[in-house]
Design a protein around this motif. Structure first.
Motif, PDB file in Angstrom:
ATOM      1  N   ALA A 114       0.835  -1.203   0.000  1.00 17.42           N
ATOM      2  CA  ALA A 114       0.000   0.000   0.000  1.00 17.42           C
ATOM      3  C   ALA A 114       0.869   1.252   0.000  1.00 17.42           C
ATOM      4  O   ALA A 114       0.553   2.244  -0.660  1.00 17.42           O
ATOM      5  CB  ALA A 114      -0.920  -0.004   1.223  1.00 17.42           C
ATOM      6  N   PHE A 115       1.961   1.176   0.728  1.00 13.27           N
ATOM      7  CA  PHE A 115       2.856   2.331   0.837  1.00 13.27           C
ATOM      8  C   PHE A 115       3.454   2.689  -0.511  1.00 13.27           C
ATOM      9  O   PHE A 115       3.615   3.868  -0.841  1.00 13.27           O
ATOM     10  CB  PHE A 115       3.962   2.022   1.845  1.00 13.27           C
ATOM     11  N   GLU A 116       3.779   1.674  -1.285  1.00  8.56           N
ATOM     12  CA  GLU A 116       4.379   1.941  -2.585  1.00  8.56           C
ATOM     13  C   GLU A 116       3.378   2.579  -3.528  1.00  8.56           C
ATOM     14  O   GLU A 116       3.737   3.352  -4.406  1.00  8.56           O
ATOM     15  CB  GLU A 116       4.916   0.636  -3.181  1.00  8.56           C
ATOM     16  N   LYS A 117       2.132   2.269  -3.335  1.00 12.28           N
ATOM     17  CA  LYS A 117       1.097   2.886  -4.180  1.00 12.28           C
ATOM     18  C   LYS A 117       0.765   4.287  -3.718  1.00 12.28           C
ATOM     19  O   LYS A 117       0.501   5.164  -4.529  1.00 12.28           O
ATOM     20  CB  LYS A 117      -0.168   2.022  -4.163  1.00 12.28           C
ATOM     21  N   ASN A 118       0.723   4.469  -2.418  1.00 13.16           N
ATOM     22  CA  ASN A 118       0.372   5.781  -1.886  1.00 13.16           C
ATOM     23  C   ASN A 118       0.933   5.949  -0.486  1.00 13.16           C
ATOM     24  O   ASN A 118       0.581   5.198   0.412  1.00 13.16           O
ATOM     25  CB  ASN A 118      -1.155   5.949  -1.864  1.00 13.16           C
ATOM     26  N   ARG A 119       1.799   6.938  -0.338  1.00 16.24           N
ATOM     27  CA  ARG A 119       2.427   7.177   0.962  1.00 16.24           C
ATOM     28  C   ARG A 119       1.510   7.908   1.916  1.00 16.24           C
ATOM     29  O   ARG A 119       1.820   8.033   3.107  1.00 16.24           O
ATOM     30  CB  ARG A 119       3.714   7.987   0.775  1.00 16.24           C
ATOM     31  N   HIS A 151      11.968   6.424   5.120  1.00 13.62           N
ATOM     32  CA  HIS A 151      12.203   6.030   3.731  1.00 13.62           C
ATOM     33  C   HIS A 151      11.760   7.153   2.810  1.00 13.62           C
ATOM     34  O   HIS A 151      10.727   7.052   2.154  1.00 13.62           O
ATOM     35  CB  HIS A 151      11.462   4.736   3.412  1.00 13.62           C
ATOM     36  N   PRO A 152      12.542   8.214   2.777  1.00 15.86           N
ATOM     37  CA  PRO A 152      12.206   9.353   1.929  1.00 15.86           C
ATOM     38  C   PRO A 152      12.079   8.924   0.482  1.00 15.86           C
ATOM     39  O   PRO A 152      12.715   7.971   0.055  1.00 15.86           O
ATOM     40  CB  PRO A 152      13.377  10.314   2.125  1.00 15.86           C
ATOM     41  N   ASP A 153      11.263   9.667  -0.205  1.00 17.05           N
ATOM     42  CA  ASP A 153      11.015   9.373  -1.613  1.00 17.05           C
ATOM     43  C   ASP A 153      12.344   9.237  -2.349  1.00 17.05           C
ATOM     44  O   ASP A 153      13.024  10.202  -2.610  1.00 17.05           O
ATOM     45  CB  ASP A 153      10.177  10.491  -2.232  1.00 17.05           C
ATOM     46  N   GLN A 154      12.685   8.031  -2.703  1.00 18.44           N
ATOM     47  CA  GLN A 154      14.000   7.786  -3.317  1.00 18.44           C
ATOM     48  C   GLN A 154      14.013   8.067  -4.803  1.00 18.44           C
ATOM     49  O   GLN A 154      15.003   7.857  -5.481  1.00 18.44           O
ATOM     50  CB  GLN A 154      14.413   6.342  -3.075  1.00 18.44           C
ATOM     51  N   SER A 155      12.914   8.526  -5.341  1.00 18.56           N
ATOM     52  CA  SER A 155      12.859   8.809  -6.775  1.00 18.56           C
ATOM     53  C   SER A 155      13.300  10.245  -7.056  1.00 18.56           C
ATOM     54  O   SER A 155      13.109  10.777  -8.125  1.00 18.56           O
ATOM     55  CB  SER A 155      11.448   8.617  -7.304  1.00 18.56           C
ATOM     56  N   ARG A 156      13.879  10.868  -6.020  1.00 18.35           N
ATOM     57  CA  ARG A 156      14.352  12.242  -6.196  1.00 18.35           C
ATOM     58  C   ARG A 156      15.792  12.205  -6.673  1.00 18.35           C
ATOM     59  O   ARG A 156      16.571  11.342  -6.273  1.00 18.35           O
ATOM     60  CB  ARG A 156      14.248  12.977  -4.847  1.00 18.35           C
ATOM     61  N   SER A 157      16.152  13.130  -7.522  1.00 22.42           N
ATOM     62  CA  SER A 157      17.531  13.169  -8.013  1.00 22.42           C
ATOM     63  C   SER A 157      18.450  13.636  -6.886  1.00 22.42           C
ATOM     64  O   SER A 157      19.033  14.699  -6.944  1.00 22.42           O
ATOM     65  CB  SER A 157      17.633  14.126  -9.186  1.00 22.42           C
ATOM     66  N   GLY A 158      18.572  12.838  -5.931  1.00 21.95           N
ATOM     67  CA  GLY A 158      19.369  13.195  -4.764  1.00 21.95           C
ATOM     68  C   GLY A 158      20.796  12.702  -4.882  1.00 21.95           C
ATOM     69  O   GLY A 158      21.345  12.632  -5.978  1.00 21.95           O
ATOM     70  N   PRO A 159      21.370  12.368  -3.723  1.00 22.77           N
ATOM     71  CA  PRO A 159      22.751  11.867  -3.699  1.00 22.77           C
ATOM     72  C   PRO A 159      22.875  10.609  -4.534  1.00 22.77           C
ATOM     73  O   PRO A 159      21.883  10.019  -4.944  1.00 22.77           O
ATOM     74  CB  PRO A 159      22.982  11.555  -2.210  1.00 22.77           C
ATOM     75  N   ALA A 160      24.077  10.222  -4.759  1.00 22.84           N
ATOM     76  CA  ALA A 160      24.319   9.077  -5.630  1.00 22.84           C
ATOM     77  C   ALA A 160      23.789   7.790  -5.017  1.00 22.84           C
ATOM     78  O   ALA A 160      24.287   6.728  -5.296  1.00 22.84           O
ATOM     79  CB  ALA A 160      25.803   8.950  -5.924  1.00 22.84           C
ATOM     80  N   ASN A 161      22.829   7.946  -4.176  1.00 24.81           N
ATOM     81  CA  ASN A 161      22.160   6.775  -3.635  1.00 24.81           C
ATOM     82  C   ASN A 161      23.100   5.860  -2.865  1.00 24.81           C
ATOM     83  O   ASN A 161      23.783   5.033  -3.437  1.00 24.81           O
ATOM     84  CB  ASN A 161      21.508   6.007  -4.780  1.00 24.81           C
ATOM     85  N   ALA A 162      23.085   6.007  -1.568  1.00 24.90           N
ATOM     86  CA  ALA A 162      23.984   5.193  -0.748  1.00 24.90           C
ATOM     87  C   ALA A 162      23.183   4.245   0.132  1.00 24.90           C
ATOM     88  O   ALA A 162      23.721   3.595   0.992  1.00 24.90           O
ATOM     89  CB  ALA A 162      24.861   6.087   0.125  1.00 24.90           C
ATOM     90  N   TRP A 163      21.878   4.217  -0.115  1.00 26.06           N
ATOM     91  CA  TRP A 163      21.054   3.381   0.761  1.00 26.06           C
ATOM     92  C   TRP A 163      21.294   1.906   0.503  1.00 26.06           C
ATOM     93  O   TRP A 163      21.799   1.513  -0.546  1.00 26.06           O
ATOM     94  CB  TRP A 163      19.589   3.777   0.608  1.00 26.06           C
TER      95      TRP A 163
END
Length: 168
Positions: A114-119, A151-163
DNA sequence: AGACTAACGTAATCAATGT
DNA sequence: ACATTGATTACGTTAGTCT
């Protein structure tokens, strides 16, 4: 332009739970308890919920709002620097918290989908999930709050993704 | 229309539980 | 000891009620 409609609706209508209207008797009882304890534990909240016929989660929110109201009033009211209670944390032995709810992997899986569909699920969705999982709706609301924060929206052009690079 | 306030959001933190 | 994650707090915002 922009007739009666708002320029943008951040929240779809009906997404919130219906606002309840407290009777004078209910407000009176809440204020009385508030005088004695600004931080009621789960036992007190549950008892108030039973006696006043108000869901416990609403009692909890009422105390949260009431603490803010009182603090705000205390401050802006006058140059009161002492006398009234500053944000003194519970001076009495703090009442117990709610017992930690254990959420099984299968329940987590349902919430995750459900979270992936709507936060930001509406009250209707949260209640639906409550039925699916068997968990109380207020616990689901908290679950979403914690999930969004961690779990912030990871679809943002943020850091080079270190998660989670998944070691090994 | 404005005051009041329940519902809800985030951010930080406390705390239980498992490793 | 530490990571994970549910529960609680302060505080600001959104939106329903009432005057």
């Amino acid at each position: 332009m922009a007739p009666t409609g708002s320029p943008n609706s951040p929240l779809p209508p009906g997404s919130r739970r219906r606002r309840l209207v407290l009777t004078p008797a209910q407000k009176g009882a809440l204020h009385a308890w508030f005088q004695h304890n600004l931080y009621p534990g789960i036992a007190t909240r549950e008892r108030l919920a039973r006696e006043l016929h108000i869901p416990e989660s609403r009692i909890q929110v009422w105390f949260q709002n009431q603490r803010t109201r009182q603090l705000r009033q205390s401050r802006s009211g006058s140059g009161n620097s002492q006398g009234e209670g500053p944000p003194r944390r519970h001076q009495q032995p703090p009442e117990g918290r709610r017992k930690r709810t254990s959420i099984s992997p299968s329940e987590t899986s349902i919430l995750l989908q459900a979270f992936e569909k709507n936060r930001f699920p509406s009250i209707a969705t949260r209640e639906h999930l409550a039925r699916l999982t068997g968990l109380p709706e207020p616990r689901i609301q908290v679950w979403f709050q914690n999930r969004r924060a961690r779990h912030p929206d990871q679809s943002r052009s943020g850091p080079a993704n270190a998660w989670v690079a998944n070691p090994e």
